[in-house]
Design a protein around this motif. Sequence first.
Motif, PDB file in Angstrom:
ATOM      1  N   ALA A  48     -17.416  -9.393 -23.486  1.00 33.59           N
ATOM      2  CA  ALA A  48     -18.558  -8.706 -24.094  1.00 33.59           C
ATOM      3  C   ALA A  48     -18.904  -7.438 -23.325  1.00 33.59           C
ATOM      4  N   GLY A  49     -19.162  -6.360 -24.070  1.00 29.93           N
ATOM      5  CA  GLY A  49     -19.508  -5.086 -23.449  1.00 29.93           C
ATOM      6  C   GLY A  49     -21.001  -4.883 -23.270  1.00 29.93           C
ATOM      7  N   ASP A  50     -21.827  -5.752 -23.862  1.00 28.64           N
ATOM      8  CA  ASP A  50     -23.281  -5.669 -23.741  1.00 28.64           C
ATOM      9  C   ASP A  50     -23.795  -7.093 -23.590  1.00 28.64           C
ATOM     10  N   ILE A  51     -24.204  -7.457 -22.390  1.00 28.58           N
ATOM     11  CA  ILE A  51     -24.553  -8.853 -22.100  1.00 28.58           C
ATOM     12  C   ILE A  51     -25.793  -9.280 -22.874  1.00 28.58           C
ATOM     13  N   ARG A  52     -26.827  -8.459 -22.854  1.00 27.41           N
ATOM     14  CA  ARG A  52     -28.057  -8.808 -23.566  1.00 27.41           C
ATOM     15  C   ARG A  52     -27.788  -8.973 -25.065  1.00 27.41           C
ATOM     16  N   GLU A  53     -27.013  -8.060 -25.636  1.00 31.79           N
ATOM     17  CA  GLU A  53     -26.725  -8.147 -27.066  1.00 31.79           C
ATOM     18  C   GLU A  53     -25.846  -9.356 -27.375  1.00 31.79           C
ATOM     19  N   HIS A  54     -24.993  -9.739 -26.444  1.00 29.63           N
ATOM     20  CA  HIS A  54     -24.206 -10.955 -26.641  1.00 29.63           C
ATOM     21  C   HIS A  54     -25.133 -12.154 -26.814  1.00 29.63           C
ATOM     22  N   TYR A  55     -26.102 -12.305 -25.938  1.00 32.75           N
ATOM     23  CA  TYR A  55     -27.043 -13.426 -26.035  1.00 32.75           C
ATOM     24  C   TYR A  55     -27.897 -13.332 -27.290  1.00 32.75           C
ATOM     25  N   LEU A  56     -28.430 -12.170 -27.565  1.00 35.95           N
ATOM     26  CA  LEU A  56     -29.313 -12.024 -28.712  1.00 35.95           C
ATOM     27  C   LEU A  56     -28.536 -12.020 -30.024  1.00 35.95           C
ATOM     28  N   GLY A  57     -27.277 -11.620 -29.987  1.00 33.69           N
ATOM     29  CA  GLY A  57     -26.460 -11.683 -31.191  1.00 33.69           C
ATOM     30  C   GLY A  57     -26.288 -13.109 -31.686  1.00 33.69           C
ATOM     31  N   PHE A  58     -26.257 -14.069 -30.775  1.00 35.20           N
ATOM     32  CA  PHE A  58     -26.276 -15.478 -31.151  1.00 35.20           C
ATOM     33  C   PHE A  58     -27.691 -15.929 -31.524  1.00 35.20           C
ATOM     34  N   THR A  59     -28.671 -15.488 -30.751  1.00 40.88           N
ATOM     35  CA  THR A  59     -30.005 -16.081 -30.847  1.00 40.88           C
ATOM     36  C   THR A  59     -30.801 -15.588 -32.049  1.00 40.88           C
ATOM     37  N   ARG A  60     -30.648 -14.337 -32.451  1.00 44.83           N
ATOM     38  CA  ARG A  60     -31.430 -13.829 -33.590  1.00 44.83           C
ATOM     39  C   ARG A  60     -31.191 -14.645 -34.856  1.00 44.83           C
ATOM     40  N   PRO A  61     -29.932 -14.847 -35.282  1.00 47.71           N
ATOM     41  CA  PRO A  61     -29.744 -15.663 -36.482  1.00 47.71           C
ATOM     42  C   PRO A  61     -30.197 -17.107 -36.294  1.00 47.71           C
ATOM     43  N   ALA A  62     -30.114 -17.613 -35.076  1.00 44.54           N
ATOM     44  CA  ALA A  62     -30.611 -18.965 -34.823  1.00 44.54           C
ATOM     45  C   ALA A  62     -32.114 -19.038 -35.037  1.00 44.54           C
ATOM     46  N   CYS A  63     -32.831 -18.027 -34.576  1.00 41.58           N
ATOM     47  CA  CYS A  63     -34.287 -18.018 -34.750  1.00 41.58           C
ATOM     48  C   CYS A  63     -34.660 -18.008 -36.231  1.00 41.58           C
ATOM     49  N   ALA A  64     -33.934 -17.227 -37.018  1.00 41.13           N
ATOM     50  CA  ALA A  64     -34.190 -17.196 -38.458  1.00 41.13           C
ATOM     51  C   ALA A  64     -33.912 -18.560 -39.081  1.00 41.13           C
ATOM     52  N   ALA A  65     -32.818 -19.196 -38.680  1.00 44.23           N
ATOM     53  CA  ALA A  65     -32.465 -20.500 -39.244  1.00 44.23           C
ATOM     54  C   ALA A  65     -33.440 -21.586 -38.799  1.00 44.23           C
ATOM     55  N   LEU A  66     -33.907 -21.520 -37.562  1.00 47.21           N
ATOM     56  CA  LEU A  66     -34.903 -22.494 -37.094  1.00 47.21           C
ATOM     57  C   LEU A  66     -36.147 -22.447 -37.971  1.00 47.21           C
ATOM     58  N   THR A  67     -36.596 -21.236 -38.271  1.00 48.34           N
ATOM     59  CA  THR A  67     -37.788 -21.070 -39.099  1.00 48.34           C
ATOM     60  C   THR A  67     -37.519 -21.489 -40.539  1.00 48.34           C
ATOM     61  N   ASP A  68     -36.411 -21.042 -41.096  1.00 45.08           N
ATOM     62  CA  ASP A  68     -36.102 -21.348 -42.492  1.00 45.08           C
ATOM     63  C   ASP A  68     -35.916 -22.836 -42.735  1.00 45.08           C
ATOM     64  N   ARG A  69     -35.329 -23.531 -41.786  1.00 48.97           N
ATOM     65  CA  ARG A  69     -35.031 -24.956 -41.966  1.00 48.97           C
ATOM     66  C   ARG A  69     -36.099 -25.866 -41.377  1.00 48.97           C
ATOM     67  N   GLY A  70     -37.114 -25.291 -40.757  1.00 51.34           N
ATOM     68  CA  GLY A  70     -38.223 -26.096 -40.253  1.00 51.34           C
ATOM     69  C   GLY A  70     -37.882 -26.997 -39.088  1.00 51.34           C
ATOM     70  N   VAL A  71     -36.955 -26.554 -38.239  1.00 57.50           N
ATOM     71  CA  VAL A  71     -36.618 -27.336 -37.051  1.00 57.50           C
ATOM     72  C   VAL A  71     -37.838 -27.394 -36.125  1.00 57.50           C
ATOM     73  N   ARG A  72     -38.117 -28.560 -35.576  1.00 58.96           N
ATOM     74  CA  ARG A  72     -39.335 -28.742 -34.782  1.00 58.96           C
ATOM     75  C   ARG A  72     -39.136 -28.455 -33.294  1.00 58.96           C
ATOM     76  N   ARG A  73     -37.985 -28.889 -32.766  1.00 60.92           N
ATOM     77  CA  ARG A  73     -37.812 -28.809 -31.318  1.00 60.92           C
ATOM     78  C   ARG A  73     -36.466 -28.200 -30.957  1.00 60.92           C
ATOM     79  N   VAL A  74     -36.485 -27.386 -29.895  1.00 62.48           N
ATOM     80  CA  VAL A  74     -35.267 -26.785 -29.363  1.00 62.48           C
ATOM     81  C   VAL A  74     -35.239 -26.984 -27.853  1.00 62.48           C
ATOM     82  N   VAL A  75     -34.087 -27.371 -27.343  1.00 64.71           N
ATOM     83  CA  VAL A  75     -33.844 -27.443 -25.902  1.00 64.71           C
ATOM     84  C   VAL A  75     -32.816 -26.361 -25.590  1.00 64.71           C
ATOM     85  N   GLY A  76     -33.186 -25.398 -24.754  1.00 67.86           N
ATOM     86  CA  GLY A  76     -32.306 -24.282 -24.447  1.00 67.86           C
ATOM     87  C   GLY A  76     -31.775 -24.336 -23.035  1.00 67.86           C
ATOM     88  N   VAL A  77     -30.541 -23.890 -22.850  1.00 67.52           N
ATOM     89  CA  VAL A  77     -29.925 -23.813 -21.522  1.00 67.52           C
ATOM     90  C   VAL A  77     -30.125 -22.399 -21.006  1.00 67.52           C
TER      91      VAL A  77
END
Length: 294
Positions: free
Chosen positions: A77-106
């Motif tokens: 990866a050429g941009d470390i922050r964007e690598h992390y957020l490139g995964f996390t942004r769509p996850a945040c949208a899916a968490l909200t859309d699907r009504g997930v209650r709890r997340v455990v993050g590493v």
Amino acid sequence: MIVLTAPTGRIGRQVLGLLLDEGRKVRVIARDPDRLAPEARERVEIVRGSHRDPAVLGEAFEGAGSVLWLVPPDPGAGDIREHYLGFTRPACAALTDRGVRRVVGVSSLGRAYGAPAGQLSAAFAMDEAIEATGVDYRSLAMPFFMENLLHQADALRARGVLSLPVAADRALPLVATRDIAAVAARLLADDSWSGQETVPLIGPDSLTPDGMAEVLSEVLERPVRFERPDAEEYRATLTRYGMNPAWAQGLLDMAAAQDDGIYAPGWRTLTAPAPTGFRQWCREVLTAAPAPRP
């Protein structure tokens, strides 16, 4: 339903085993399901694909009560922050859309540090993005993984050299991934918690690299010395083997932050250390790593 990302990685694989041992209902996102252990593959629901893909996330998070969120490293990866957020942004949208209650993050210890810290800073940005969704969240905050030394198993046995880009006399808090997995599995299976908190996970030892070399010498029954590589040589070696210069610089920035005490606040306030000590880990895990070929 519990959803695991990165189920074939070092932490995810252990979390999966613990949850299946408890008879939990588990769904995994796997780019290559064949990498799952056969006994696990037969007992889980599998969503094939990358957990960077919004469609995959939408399918996997449907009906989920809790999610293990882990962004896999990408040395290219050429941009470390964007690598992390490139995964996390769509996850945040899916968490909200699907009504997930709890997340455990590493994630990592040291969120209040403020200064650039390479991959650690990107993990903190990940935490902030997930928390902004309002989901109940536990950020597992770790220091240096003992398993990072498995990459040096051959050099430790063959040459008696421990090499890390940190100061020889600065204490480095440590943690074993099996302790991370145990806490993650417990939280994922527990539907009683709520809110957003950071959960520090630090082993009982905090050793300088010189101190780590002493323990390694005793366990491996051969002299082991610590060598700190020159920063430029370290960067050149990593890039020569294909690592993107930005990722290599991130590792150096992370090491500088470790020397600067990024882990100190969480370490000093810890009341209940994780159970696995460094000597125990060396005996039970490092010595079981494959020996170097002749």
